[in-house]
Write a protein that holds these residues in place. Structure first.
Motif, mmCIF file in Angstrom:
data_model
loop_
_atom_site.group_PDB
_atom_site.id
_atom_site.type_symbol
_atom_site.label_atom_id
_atom_site.label_comp_id
_atom_site.label_asym_id
_atom_site.label_seq_id
_atom_site.Cartn_x
_atom_site.Cartn_y
_atom_site.Cartn_z
ATOM 1 N N PHE A 138 -0.670 -2.842 -18.466
ATOM 2 C CA PHE A 138 0.251 -3.674 -19.426
ATOM 3 C C PHE A 138 1.845 -3.617 -18.827
ATOM 4 C CE2 PHE A 138 -2.920 -2.225 -22.529
ATOM 5 C CZ PHE A 138 -2.750 -3.428 -23.573
ATOM 6 N N ALA A 139 1.359 -2.399 -17.024
ATOM 7 C CA ALA A 139 2.621 -3.260 -16.586
ATOM 8 C C ALA A 139 3.062 -4.576 -15.851
ATOM 9 C CB ALA A 139 2.605 -1.795 -15.047
ATOM 10 N N MET A 140 1.959 -5.530 -15.864
ATOM 11 C CA MET A 140 1.782 -6.113 -15.206
ATOM 12 C C MET A 140 2.331 -7.199 -16.586
ATOM 13 S SD MET A 140 -0.720 -6.839 -12.695
ATOM 14 C CE MET A 140 -2.533 -6.334 -13.847
ATOM 15 N N VAL A 141 2.143 -6.962 -17.564
ATOM 16 C CA VAL A 141 2.530 -8.227 -18.884
ATOM 17 C C VAL A 141 3.784 -7.087 -19.069
ATOM 18 C CG1 VAL A 141 2.195 -7.719 -21.357
ATOM 19 C CG2 VAL A 141 -0.099 -7.452 -20.192
ATOM 20 N N ILE A 142 4.639 -6.043 -19.022
ATOM 21 C CA ILE A 142 6.023 -5.775 -19.496
ATOM 22 C C ILE A 142 6.459 -7.224 -18.721
ATOM 23 C CG2 ILE A 142 7.779 -4.515 -19.361
ATOM 24 C CD1 ILE A 142 5.901 -2.255 -20.193
ATOM 25 N N GLU A 143 7.309 -7.978 -19.032
ATOM 26 C CA GLU A 143 8.697 -8.753 -18.383
ATOM 27 C C GLU A 143 10.049 -8.131 -18.471
ATOM 28 O OE1 GLU A 143 8.169 -13.151 -19.483
ATOM 29 O OE2 GLU A 143 5.689 -12.763 -19.236
ATOM 30 N N GLY A 144 11.310 -8.869 -17.438
ATOM 31 C CA GLY A 144 11.822 -8.636 -17.862
ATOM 32 C C GLY A 144 12.798 -7.272 -17.344
ATOM 33 N N VAL A 163 4.301 -2.755 -28.245
ATOM 34 C CA VAL A 163 2.757 -2.142 -28.052
ATOM 35 C C VAL A 163 2.740 -2.094 -26.030
ATOM 36 C CG1 VAL A 163 0.383 -3.314 -27.984
ATOM 37 C CG2 VAL A 163 1.726 -3.640 -29.548
ATOM 38 N N PRO A 164 3.179 -2.948 -25.470
ATOM 39 C CA PRO A 164 3.105 -2.955 -23.980
ATOM 40 C C PRO A 164 3.565 -1.903 -23.138
ATOM 41 C CG PRO A 164 3.873 -5.145 -24.319
ATOM 42 C CD PRO A 164 3.654 -3.838 -25.362
ATOM 43 N N VAL A 165 4.952 -1.796 -23.832
ATOM 44 C CA VAL A 165 5.731 -0.369 -23.053
ATOM 45 C C VAL A 165 4.756 1.071 -23.713
ATOM 46 C CG1 VAL A 165 7.818 0.618 -23.335
ATOM 47 C CG2 VAL A 165 7.587 -1.562 -23.577
ATOM 48 N N ALA A 166 4.571 1.239 -25.064
ATOM 49 C CA ALA A 166 3.037 2.201 -26.074
ATOM 50 C C ALA A 166 2.923 2.099 -25.037
ATOM 51 C CB ALA A 166 3.138 1.639 -27.812
ATOM 52 N N LEU A 207 3.671 6.864 -30.719
ATOM 53 C CA LEU A 207 4.540 5.726 -29.735
ATOM 54 C C LEU A 207 4.677 4.413 -29.650
ATOM 55 C CD1 LEU A 207 2.718 6.987 -26.659
ATOM 56 C CD2 LEU A 207 4.966 7.486 -26.882
ATOM 57 N N LEU A 208 3.098 3.698 -30.928
ATOM 58 C CA LEU A 208 3.696 2.934 -31.731
ATOM 59 C C LEU A 208 4.674 2.633 -32.551
ATOM 60 C CD1 LEU A 208 0.160 1.669 -31.617
ATOM 61 C CD2 LEU A 208 1.434 0.333 -30.364
ATOM 62 N N VAL A 209 5.028 3.964 -33.182
ATOM 63 C CA VAL A 209 6.397 3.600 -34.237
ATOM 64 C C VAL A 209 7.380 3.900 -33.847
ATOM 65 C CG1 VAL A 209 7.422 5.087 -35.880
ATOM 66 C CG2 VAL A 209 4.783 4.959 -35.697
ATOM 67 N N LEU A 224 -10.838 -4.167 -16.362
ATOM 68 C CA LEU A 224 -8.906 -4.580 -15.683
ATOM 69 C C LEU A 224 -9.544 -5.742 -14.996
ATOM 70 C CD1 LEU A 224 -6.561 -3.916 -15.341
ATOM 71 C CD2 LEU A 224 -7.012 -3.139 -13.189
ATOM 72 N N VAL A 225 -10.559 -6.757 -13.604
ATOM 73 C CA VAL A 225 -10.064 -7.455 -13.015
ATOM 74 C C VAL A 225 -10.274 -8.767 -14.126
ATOM 75 C CG1 VAL A 225 -11.370 -8.819 -11.445
ATOM 76 C CG2 VAL A 225 -10.864 -6.650 -11.099
ATOM 77 N N VAL A 226 -11.218 -8.676 -15.109
ATOM 78 C CA VAL A 226 -11.600 -9.505 -16.414
ATOM 79 C C VAL A 226 -10.350 -9.966 -17.338
ATOM 80 C CG1 VAL A 226 -13.319 -10.739 -18.256
ATOM 81 C CG2 VAL A 226 -14.546 -8.957 -15.990
ATOM 82 N N PHE A 227 -9.680 -8.327 -17.788
ATOM 83 C CA PHE A 227 -8.484 -8.793 -18.092
ATOM 84 C C PHE A 227 -7.420 -9.325 -18.148
ATOM 85 C CE2 PHE A 227 -11.340 -6.687 -21.440
ATOM 86 C CZ PHE A 227 -10.168 -7.274 -22.894
ATOM 87 N N SER A 228 -6.977 -9.217 -15.938
ATOM 88 C CA SER A 228 -5.863 -9.736 -16.290
ATOM 89 C C SER A 228 -6.107 -11.344 -15.676
ATOM 90 C CB SER A 228 -5.926 -9.205 -14.256
ATOM 91 O OG SER A 228 -7.034 -9.853 -13.339
ATOM 92 N N PHE A 229 -6.892 -11.749 -16.292
ATOM 93 C CA PHE A 229 -6.875 -13.362 -15.913
ATOM 94 C C PHE A 229 -6.186 -13.830 -17.776
ATOM 95 C CE2 PHE A 229 -10.043 -12.681 -12.626
ATOM 96 C CZ PHE A 229 -9.273 -13.845 -12.561
ATOM 97 N N PHE A 230 -6.120 -12.671 -18.747
ATOM 98 C CA PHE A 230 -6.353 -13.697 -19.793
ATOM 99 C C PHE A 230 -4.437 -12.816 -20.458
ATOM 100 C CE2 PHE A 230 -10.736 -12.962 -19.788
ATOM 101 C CZ PHE A 230 -10.963 -14.535 -19.852
ATOM 102 N N ASP A 231 -3.912 -12.224 -20.103
ATOM 103 C CA ASP A 231 -2.371 -11.314 -20.118
ATOM 104 C C ASP A 231 -2.060 -11.395 -22.149
ATOM 105 O OD1 ASP A 231 -0.067 -11.232 -19.406
ATOM 106 O OD2 ASP A 231 1.445 -12.986 -20.283
ATOM 107 N N PHE A 232 -3.531 -10.908 -22.049
ATOM 108 C CA PHE A 232 -3.712 -10.664 -23.568
ATOM 109 C C PHE A 232 -2.718 -9.588 -24.267
ATOM 110 C CE2 PHE A 232 -6.479 -8.365 -27.760
ATOM 111 C CZ PHE A 232 -6.076 -9.717 -28.273
ATOM 112 N N VAL A 233 -1.792 -9.777 -25.308
ATOM 113 C CA VAL A 233 -1.425 -8.594 -25.908
ATOM 114 C C VAL A 233 -1.455 -8.137 -26.894
ATOM 115 C CG1 VAL A 233 1.114 -7.229 -26.050
ATOM 116 C CG2 VAL A 233 0.301 -8.172 -24.253
#
Length: 251
Positions: A181-187, A42-45, A36-38, A84-93
């Motif tokens: 990652f659904a929250m990270v994907i924009e647009g 990254v967020p969509v994969a 999938l990464l090919v 998940l709660v902890v990572f949601s504060f950082f928006d890390f990709v």
């Protein structure tokens, strides 16, 4: 992006990877995320991978539902939810090279843990710890099978209990990844109906691969199961480390 050859390849990969995971309880996810990464960012994969793995693991847990240790699953889910709660504060990709390196290194780290201090998913609060660690790694690398194996490989579980319990726990782990990652994907990419339809298409083939694997797991012994599990993840780990290094060198 989703031409006929790509759709055919996705169907084949979904069947093969879910078949492998259905036998060993791992490794298939590592193969799938690499494919999938090919094709995808990254967020969509990560979302694609999570949806396909939820289908495969969910169906596997249903097939072996009488063997699931639900106490372990619930504690694991609580730990994954905390991450998940902890990572949601950082928006890390992470970038692709980091993802590949993390995936490749985890099996070597997992199997390097000495026997005398080896974790056991059935003991005390270790299922919660596995969920918290696994949830964090899930959001960084997309897969946790090799790392989580340190909590499963030295228990007294039969192969059926091992695969069933891990599958049920991984449904919760992959669900946290999809939400993150659904929250990270924009647009428009996050609302692309075609992508969600393709995910559903791939999920169907993941269920087929999982179903085909059941008879093979039945025919294996517990000794064969643990013997081959270790070797498969180490080979895949080496491949992923090589891919990650190649990406770093060729940038």
């Amino acid at each position: 992006m989703f031409s006929l050859p790509v759709m055919v390849a996705l169907a084949v990969v979904a069947v093969v990877t879910s078949f492998v995971s259905g036998i060993f309880g791992m490794a298939g996810g590592m193969l799938l995320i690499g494919f999938l990464l090919v094709l995808l960012p990254v967020p969509v994969a990560m979302v694609f991978h999570g949806v396909i793995q939820i289908a495969a693991n969910g169906w596997r847990a249903w097939l072996w539902r009488h063997h699931v240790n639900w106490s372990v699953v619930l504690k694991f889910g609580a730990g994954a939810g905390t991450s998940l709660v902890v990572f949601s504060f950082f928006d890390f990709v992470p970038d692709k090279a980091l993802v590949l390196m993390a995936v490749g290194l985890t099996p070597f780290i997992a199997l390097a843990v000495p026997q005398r201090i080896a974790p056991n998913i059935e003991r005390g609060s270790q299922a919660f710890l596995a969920g918290a660690i696994g949830g964090a790694i899930q959001l960084v690398s997309g897969v946790t099978g090799p790392l989580l194996d340190i909590f499963y490989v030295r228990t007294g579980m039969t192969r059926q209990v091992n695969v069933a319990t891990k599958a049920a726990a991984q449904v919760l782990g992959h669900l946290t990844k999809v939400l993150y990652f659904a929250m990270v994907i924009e647009g428009p990419a996050g609302r692309d109906l075609e992508q969600w339809l393709v995910m559903g298409y791939a999920a169907v083939f993941a269920v087929i691969g999982t179903t085909l694997s059941r008879s093979f797991l039945d025919r294996m012994s517990d000794k064969q199961f643990y013997h081959w599990t270790r070797r498969v993840i180490l080979v895949l780990g080496a491949v992923y480390i090589g891919q990650g290094l190649w990406l770093m060198v060729t940038r």
